[in-house]
Scaffold this active site. Sequence first.
Site, PDB file in Angstrom:
ATOM      1  N   ASP A  53       4.204  11.743 -15.108  1.00  0.00           N
ATOM      2  CA  ASP A  53       3.421  10.610 -15.610  1.00  0.00           C
ATOM      3  C   ASP A  53       2.613  11.103 -16.807  1.00  0.00           C
ATOM      4  OD1 ASP A  53       2.450   8.085 -15.917  1.00  0.00           O
ATOM      5  OD2 ASP A  53       1.507   7.932 -13.953  1.00  0.00           O
ATOM      6  N   ASP A  85       1.470   4.145 -21.457  1.00  0.00           N
ATOM      7  CA  ASP A  85       1.340   2.687 -21.366  1.00  0.00           C
ATOM      8  C   ASP A  85      -0.077   2.320 -20.961  1.00  0.00           C
ATOM      9  OD1 ASP A  85       2.099   4.029 -18.900  1.00  0.00           O
ATOM     10  OD2 ASP A  85       2.045   2.055 -17.957  1.00  0.00           O
ATOM     11  N   ALA A 127       0.590  -0.889 -12.897  1.00  0.00           N
ATOM     12  CA  ALA A 127      -0.680  -1.526 -12.531  1.00  0.00           C
ATOM     13  C   ALA A 127      -0.604  -2.404 -11.286  1.00  0.00           C
ATOM     14  CB  ALA A 127      -1.226  -2.322 -13.720  1.00  0.00           C
ATOM     15  N   CYS A 134       8.434  13.550  14.985  1.00  0.00           N
ATOM     16  CA  CYS A 134       8.701  14.517  13.917  1.00  0.00           C
ATOM     17  C   CYS A 134       8.296  15.909  14.414  1.00  0.00           C
ATOM     18  CB  CYS A 134       7.951  14.125  12.646  1.00  0.00           C
ATOM     19  SG  CYS A 134       6.215  14.596  12.625  1.00  0.00           S
ATOM     20  N   CYS A 138       4.575  16.115  15.345  1.00  0.00           N
ATOM     21  CA  CYS A 138       4.175  15.320  16.504  1.00  0.00           C
ATOM     22  C   CYS A 138       4.852  15.788  17.792  1.00  0.00           C
ATOM     23  CB  CYS A 138       4.446  13.844  16.241  1.00  0.00           C
ATOM     24  SG  CYS A 138       3.542  13.250  14.807  1.00  0.00           S
TER      25      CYS A 138
HETATM   26  N1  GUN Z   1       0.467   5.064 -11.973  1.00  0.00           N
HETATM   27  C1  GUN Z   1       0.106   3.972 -11.260  1.00  0.00           C
HETATM   28  N2  GUN Z   1       0.181   2.864 -12.030  1.00  0.00           N
HETATM   29  C2  GUN Z   1       0.604   3.271 -13.248  1.00  0.00           C
HETATM   30  C3  GUN Z   1       0.886   2.565 -14.464  1.00  0.00           C
HETATM   31  O1  GUN Z   1       0.752   1.343 -14.574  1.00  0.00           O
HETATM   32  N3  GUN Z   1       1.342   3.326 -15.520  1.00  0.00           N
HETATM   33  C4  GUN Z   1       1.489   4.679 -15.423  1.00  0.00           C
HETATM   34  N4  GUN Z   1       1.947   5.353 -16.483  1.00  0.00           N
HETATM   35  N5  GUN Z   1       1.215   5.350 -14.295  1.00  0.00           N
HETATM   36  C5  GUN Z   1       0.785   4.646 -13.221  1.00  0.00           C
HETATM   37 ZN    ZN Z   2       5.045  12.718  13.264  1.00  0.00          ZN
END
Ligand code: GUN
Ligand code: ZN
EC number: 2.4.2.48
Length: 495
Positions: free
Chosen positions: A95, A130, A198, A283, A286
Amino acid sequence: MYNPGMSAIFEILGKDAGGRIGRLRTPHGTVETPTVMPVINPNIQLIPPKEMRNFGAEILITNSYIIYRKEELRSVALEKGLHGLLDFDGPIMTDSGSFQLSVYGSVEVTNEEILEFQQKIGSDIIVPLDIPTPPDVHFRRAEEELAVTAERLEAARRLIQGEQLLAGPVQGSTYPELREKAASYLKDLHFEVYPLGAVVPLMEAYRYTELVDVIAASKRGLSPASPVHLFGAGHPMMFALAVALGCDLFDSAAYALYAKDGRYITVNGTYHVEKLNYLPCSCPVCSRYSADELRKADNREELLARHNLYATFAEIRLIKQCIKDGKLLELVEQRCRAHPKLLDGLKELYSHSPWLEQLDPATKGTFFYCGPESASRPEVLRFGKRLDRFNLEGSVIIRTTPVKGEKDYDQILIFKAPFGAFPAEMEEVYPFNAEVPKFPDYEALTTALSNTLKLIELNPQAEFTFICEKEFSHPLIDEINKKAKLVYREDWREE
Ligand code: GUN
Ligand code: ZN
């Protein structure tokens, strides 16, 4: 970039409703979708990235802005690459710092700088800077920020044209029309992955109705052949719903964030470990620990993170099996009963049935009626749309189960809610072979009786006899009575 000589970057192998099983090719290998990308915090590693494969992870996501900002991380990443820094040789998405932008209001990097940095460190999926416009802002603000995002994404597309995949985030706040417009604009720029941005504030507030509308609007604007990432979605309770709408990728920081808070994830919701008397999971964590031992363990946070990851990937595998079996909507209906707000999301999903119907395979696993919402499934809608394909003449009997003397009629139709009346020869054909309760609920009767009425009206040349069950108490019975001969089953023998 799309390369016609090579096999496609995203290939769809199976479908159910809007959901699909796909294969996404990246420079560090191919991943099967739908899948979750565990979020790796480059500063804190509760679980070593290369161990993530043991849980079922095929691709990770981390934040290039955190790496860029911190000299110790940045120099290692530039020298050894992202995969060297994290010690993971599979696909890694990065990201851009947009999330930090949405939380803190600003970031100390430009779009070009962070794109070049992601390119240099060898990210498999690069994300531009963005602007994540939050829900409920004025339309004007959403539009203006969308224009800035569009410029940055165009710049990104010009810059990134190699092996590495480029993501084009869809923004537009809570305005479906803006989401669809943004998506159809980005479609023509040919990004390899489309994140929906978002949406975290919607999920945090359990606003599933709006979340469904945002996803559906964005999907309508995109090509159905493109992979879609729901940014920031990490709770497995809503994966099935999002997959049914056509989301292919998720990312989970939830497994670690929840663990830090002492929270234990299940597909039906979250428990605080202080309030758990039993561990409803088998799992490895657990199976080895009792609830008491887990609560008191020195490495409680790590154990909870591990359980949370197991629970997350178990749901992904179940979703994939359900797509293979054509039973995804049955799973969605089960999952959405975990919380009333998810049930609102389910109703909203089926408000999009006319669109889903176009994506849904024509034939698949046996339809199971799971509750009143099932009456609005795309398969039911499809039957209602095709009633004009039946041509009926002469004497027609409509009944649930066989009645004496029915062979004397020219045609026998079976009445089955939520569908309505269909030729008896089709009884074993999908979707009429549906498993339905003996006593239909009001919603199923409404759909089935109105379809029956429509069928009667479409065939004025035929003469209808409707064998009615005494349990069928519904105002539409009176309407049918005006246009057909209506006989209650218990009165039939005396005819
Ligand atoms: N991580 C959570 N929401 C967003 C987003 O709208 N854009 C980006 N780039 N990362 C995110
Ligand atoms: Zn578990």
